[in-house]
Design a protein around this motif. Structure first.
Motif, PDB file in Angstrom:
ATOM      1  N   ASN A 123     -92.888 107.571 -21.853  1.00  0.00           N
ATOM      2  CA  ASN A 123     -91.536 108.117 -21.905  1.00  0.00           C
ATOM      3  C   ASN A 123     -90.527 106.967 -21.841  1.00  0.00           C
ATOM      4  O   ASN A 123     -90.792 105.939 -21.229  1.00  0.00           O
ATOM      5  CB  ASN A 123     -91.314 109.110 -20.751  1.00  0.00           C
ATOM      6  N   PRO A 124     -89.359 107.149 -22.458  1.00  0.00           N
ATOM      7  CA  PRO A 124     -88.412 106.038 -22.603  1.00  0.00           C
ATOM      8  C   PRO A 124     -87.364 105.930 -21.498  1.00  0.00           C
ATOM      9  O   PRO A 124     -86.428 105.145 -21.610  1.00  0.00           O
ATOM     10  CB  PRO A 124     -87.732 106.364 -23.929  1.00  0.00           C
ATOM     11  N   ILE A 136     -91.240  93.823 -25.368  1.00  0.00           N
ATOM     12  CA  ILE A 136     -92.545  93.158 -25.415  1.00  0.00           C
ATOM     13  C   ILE A 136     -93.414  93.816 -24.350  1.00  0.00           C
ATOM     14  O   ILE A 136     -93.063  93.826 -23.169  1.00  0.00           O
ATOM     15  CB  ILE A 136     -92.447  91.642 -25.157  1.00  0.00           C
ATOM     16  N   GLY A 137     -94.532  94.378 -24.781  1.00  0.00           N
ATOM     17  CA  GLY A 137     -95.461  95.011 -23.856  1.00  0.00           C
ATOM     18  C   GLY A 137     -96.888  94.726 -24.270  1.00  0.00           C
ATOM     19  O   GLY A 137     -97.129  94.147 -25.331  1.00  0.00           O
ATOM     20  N   MET A 175     -95.457 100.441 -26.430  1.00  0.00           N
ATOM     21  CA  MET A 175     -94.995 100.554 -27.820  1.00  0.00           C
ATOM     22  C   MET A 175     -94.381 101.936 -28.072  1.00  0.00           C
ATOM     23  O   MET A 175     -93.358 102.062 -28.744  1.00  0.00           O
ATOM     24  CB  MET A 175     -96.156 100.323 -28.794  1.00  0.00           C
ATOM     25  N   GLU A 176     -94.992 102.968 -27.483  1.00  0.00           N
ATOM     26  CA  GLU A 176     -94.491 104.327 -27.662  1.00  0.00           C
ATOM     27  C   GLU A 176     -93.145 104.506 -26.951  1.00  0.00           C
ATOM     28  O   GLU A 176     -92.233 105.142 -27.486  1.00  0.00           O
ATOM     29  CB  GLU A 176     -95.522 105.337 -27.155  1.00  0.00           C
ATOM     30  N   GLY A 235     -90.874  97.520 -30.772  1.00  0.00           N
ATOM     31  CA  GLY A 235     -91.800  97.071 -29.746  1.00  0.00           C
ATOM     32  C   GLY A 235     -92.794  96.089 -30.335  1.00  0.00           C
ATOM     33  O   GLY A 235     -93.244  96.259 -31.468  1.00  0.00           O
ATOM     34  N   PHE A 236     -93.115  95.052 -29.577  1.00  0.00           N
ATOM     35  CA  PHE A 236     -94.071  94.041 -30.020  1.00  0.00           C
ATOM     36  C   PHE A 236     -95.172  93.925 -28.977  1.00  0.00           C
ATOM     37  O   PHE A 236     -94.898  93.796 -27.787  1.00  0.00           O
ATOM     38  CB  PHE A 236     -93.368  92.695 -30.231  1.00  0.00           C
ATOM     39  N   ARG A 237     -96.413  93.953 -29.461  1.00  0.00           N
ATOM     40  CA  ARG A 237     -97.580  93.974 -28.571  1.00  0.00           C
ATOM     41  C   ARG A 237     -98.047  92.553 -28.282  1.00  0.00           C
ATOM     42  O   ARG A 237     -98.437  91.818 -29.190  1.00  0.00           O
ATOM     43  CB  ARG A 237     -98.683  94.789 -29.249  1.00  0.00           C
TER      44      ARG A 237
END
Length: 170
Positions: free
Chosen positions: A114-115, A135-136, A142-143, A152-154
């Motif tokens: 959830n955001p 960044i996660g 990402m969701e 979002g960047f993994r």
């Protein structure tokens, strides 16, 4: 409308610090290689750096909310000592399968995917989502970014500074 502040939302465990399994004590604090340098560079480029972290260890009874807050404050100090400013910390202690009644919630709006934490940070700090990113290291990160309307960047480990360099095209 005036344009807002650009920000980078950073997951904590696995991105800024090593995920040692519910870290909450000073001797469990190990910075990810390149993390202070990455944050310092983002600061220099005008980004507000904001931690957004699920901390279900509180709901699970592994540590208290005060311990969580103290550990997050310690992280901020460790980064500051290296010239890297973390402008805000948002932590979600809720979990659907918690053992501590106060922190049990079936689907808390702040708990990634959830955001909620990202949206609150945007509102509270005048952040421009169009100039910001996350960044996660988890699909839930990402969701949460997607739902908040930010890229979002993994990060899959290694050197965070090198990862950020690649992201910024340096």
């Amino acid at each position: 409308m005036t344009s807002g502040v650009p920000a980078v939302f950073l997951d904590r465990d696995g991105v800024l610090i090593e995920d040692t399994g519910y870290p909450h004590l000073e001797d469990q604090l190990r910075l990810v290689p390149g993390a202070p340098e990455a944050v310092r560079q983002l600061n220099q480029l005008g980004f507000l750096c904001v931690i957004v972290t699920n901390q279900s260890g509180v709901a699970r009874g592994l540590f208290s909310e005060d311990q969580m807050k103290a550990f997050n404050a310690l992280i901020v100090r460790k980064f500051a000592a290296k010239g890297a400013v973390i402008g805000a910390v948002y932590a979600c202690p809720f979990h659907s399968e918690g053992r501590v009644e106060a922190w049990i919630h079936p689907d808390h709006p702040d708990r990634k995917p959830n955001p909620g934490m990202i949206l609150r940070a945007i509102a509270e700090h005048g952040i421009d989502p169009a100039k910001s990113f996350l960044i996660g290291d988890q699909p839930s990160d990402m969701e949460a970014a997607r739902r908040a309307g930010v890229p979002g960047f993994r990060f899959e480990g290694g050197d965070l500074y090198a990862f950020v360099q690649d992201l910024l095209g340096h």
